[in-house]
Design a protein around this motif. Structure first.
Motif, PDB file in Angstrom:
ATOM      1  N   LEU A  64       0.846  -1.197   0.000  1.00 19.27           N
ATOM      2  CA  LEU A  64       0.000   0.000   0.000  1.00 19.27           C
ATOM      3  C   LEU A  64       0.877   1.242   0.000  1.00 19.27           C
ATOM      4  O   LEU A  64       1.760   1.382   0.849  1.00 19.27           O
ATOM      5  N   ILE A  65       0.625   2.120  -0.953  1.00 17.94           N
ATOM      6  CA  ILE A  65       1.377   3.365  -1.071  1.00 17.94           C
ATOM      7  C   ILE A  65       0.377   4.513  -0.957  1.00 17.94           C
ATOM      8  O   ILE A  65      -0.313   4.827  -1.921  1.00 17.94           O
ATOM      9  N   PRO A  66       0.246   5.103   0.252  1.00 17.97           N
ATOM     10  CA  PRO A  66      -0.740   6.174   0.444  1.00 17.97           C
ATOM     11  C   PRO A  66      -0.495   7.343  -0.498  1.00 17.97           C
ATOM     12  O   PRO A  66       0.653   7.574  -0.884  1.00 17.97           O
ATOM     13  N   PRO A  67      -1.512   8.048  -0.924  1.00 16.87           N
ATOM     14  CA  PRO A  67      -2.887   7.949  -0.448  1.00 16.87           C
ATOM     15  C   PRO A  67      -3.764   6.992  -1.243  1.00 16.87           C
ATOM     16  O   PRO A  67      -4.802   6.572  -0.750  1.00 16.87           O
ATOM     17  N   ASN A  68      -3.361   6.569  -2.461  1.00 19.72           N
ATOM     18  CA  ASN A  68      -4.312   5.806  -3.275  1.00 19.72           C
ATOM     19  C   ASN A  68      -3.655   4.826  -4.257  1.00 19.72           C
ATOM     20  O   ASN A  68      -4.236   4.488  -5.269  1.00 19.72           O
ATOM     21  N   MET A  69      -2.454   4.350  -3.963  1.00 21.75           N
ATOM     22  CA  MET A  69      -1.736   3.462  -4.886  1.00 21.75           C
ATOM     23  C   MET A  69      -1.471   2.115  -4.211  1.00 21.75           C
ATOM     24  O   MET A  69      -1.172   2.054  -3.024  1.00 21.75           O
ATOM     25  N   ILE A  70      -1.580   1.051  -5.003  1.00 20.75           N
ATOM     26  CA  ILE A  70      -1.311  -0.298  -4.525  1.00 20.75           C
ATOM     27  C   ILE A  70      -0.455  -0.992  -5.572  1.00 20.75           C
ATOM     28  O   ILE A  70      -0.709  -0.859  -6.763  1.00 20.75           O
ATOM     29  N   THR A  71       0.551  -1.729  -5.119  1.00 19.72           N
ATOM     30  CA  THR A  71       1.295  -2.590  -6.032  1.00 19.72           C
ATOM     31  C   THR A  71       1.071  -4.025  -5.581  1.00 19.72           C
ATOM     32  O   THR A  71       0.868  -4.293  -4.393  1.00 19.72           O
ATOM     33  N   PHE A  72       1.077  -4.944  -6.543  1.00 18.30           N
ATOM     34  CA  PHE A  72       0.885  -6.350  -6.230  1.00 18.30           C
ATOM     35  C   PHE A  72       1.455  -7.205  -7.349  1.00 18.30           C
ATOM     36  O   PHE A  72       1.699  -6.731  -8.454  1.00 18.30           O
ATOM     37  N   ARG A  73       1.667  -8.463  -7.028  1.00 13.67           N
ATOM     38  CA  ARG A  73       2.171  -9.415  -8.021  1.00 13.67           C
ATOM     39  C   ARG A  73       1.027 -10.307  -8.470  1.00 13.67           C
ATOM     40  O   ARG A  73       0.273 -10.823  -7.653  1.00 13.67           O
ATOM     41  N   PHE A  74       0.900 -10.477  -9.781  1.00 11.80           N
ATOM     42  CA  PHE A  74      -0.009 -11.466 -10.346  1.00 11.80           C
ATOM     43  C   PHE A  74       0.772 -12.278 -11.363  1.00 11.80           C
ATOM     44  O   PHE A  74       1.256 -11.737 -12.358  1.00 11.80           O
ATOM     45  N   ASP A  75       0.920 -13.549 -11.077  1.00  9.50           N
ATOM     46  CA  ASP A  75       1.685 -14.481 -11.889  1.00  9.50           C
ATOM     47  C   ASP A  75       3.118 -13.967 -12.025  1.00  9.50           C
ATOM     48  O   ASP A  75       3.804 -13.818 -11.038  1.00  9.50           O
TER      49      ASP A  75
END
Length: 176
Positions: free
Chosen positions: A106-117
């Motif tokens: 979670l990167i405030p205020p409104n960013m998300i990083t994630f791994r998919f495959d």
């Protein structure tokens, strides 16, 4: 704006009877009128007064497809926007259970990083929808349309700006 990963059961899914691979959104234990494609809530994230749901069709150890539906909903469960991320590699078998969804940051205020495959994605959650001809796209040089194997999924408006940050090079045993 607060951001947090929800692990207390505030948002859950209840499988719809007689409807294959559909679930009803439940908030604080109460069913809403709104349904989503998929049966497993992989991750729920609160962003201000809205929720971002990562939903799959996984059942136990069986992955029905290499895809993840991402829903932005409001406090009453109404779906504001839906995006689908699919594995681009069509040479793999459809029933392969090796895809990964995780490493949420979670990167405030409104960013998300994630791994998919084998890719790392970023999602920016906007307060209002933006249109392709708006200054947002001109200023951010955003390739938001090409995150699903080069196919255009949404041209009209977007509250969820999804980008591939990087491709991960995996070895034959699946390790980075």
């Amino acid at each position: 704006m607060t951001m947090r990963i929800i692990e207390d059961g505030t948002v859950t899914l209840k499988r719809v009877r007689f409807r294959f691979q559909r679930s009803r959104i439940c908030i604080n234990g109460h069913r809403t009128w709104f349904t989503v494609d998929g049966i497993k809530l992989e991750k729920a994230i609160q962003i201000g007064s809205r929720y971002l749901l990562f939903v799959s069709s996984n059942e136990g150890d069986i992955n029905w497809a290499k895809s993840c539906d991402i829903y932005l909903i409001n406090q009453s469960g109404r779906i504001l926007e839906r995006k689908i991320i699919r594995d681009e590699n069509e040479e793999d078998e459809l029933w392969d259970d090796s895809w990964v969804l995780g490493r949420f940051n979670l990167i405030p205020p409104n960013m998300i990083t994630f791994r998919f495959d084998d890719k790392v994605y970023s999602i920016e959650v906007l307060d209002k929808p933006v249109y392709p001809w708006s200054d947002y796209y001109k200023n951010n040089k955003n390739n938001n349309f090409y995150y699903d194997g080069g196919r255009i999924l949404s041209l009209v408006r977007n509250r969820l700006q999804i980008n591939i940050i990087k491709n991960l090079n995996l070895t034959s045993d699946g390790k980075i």
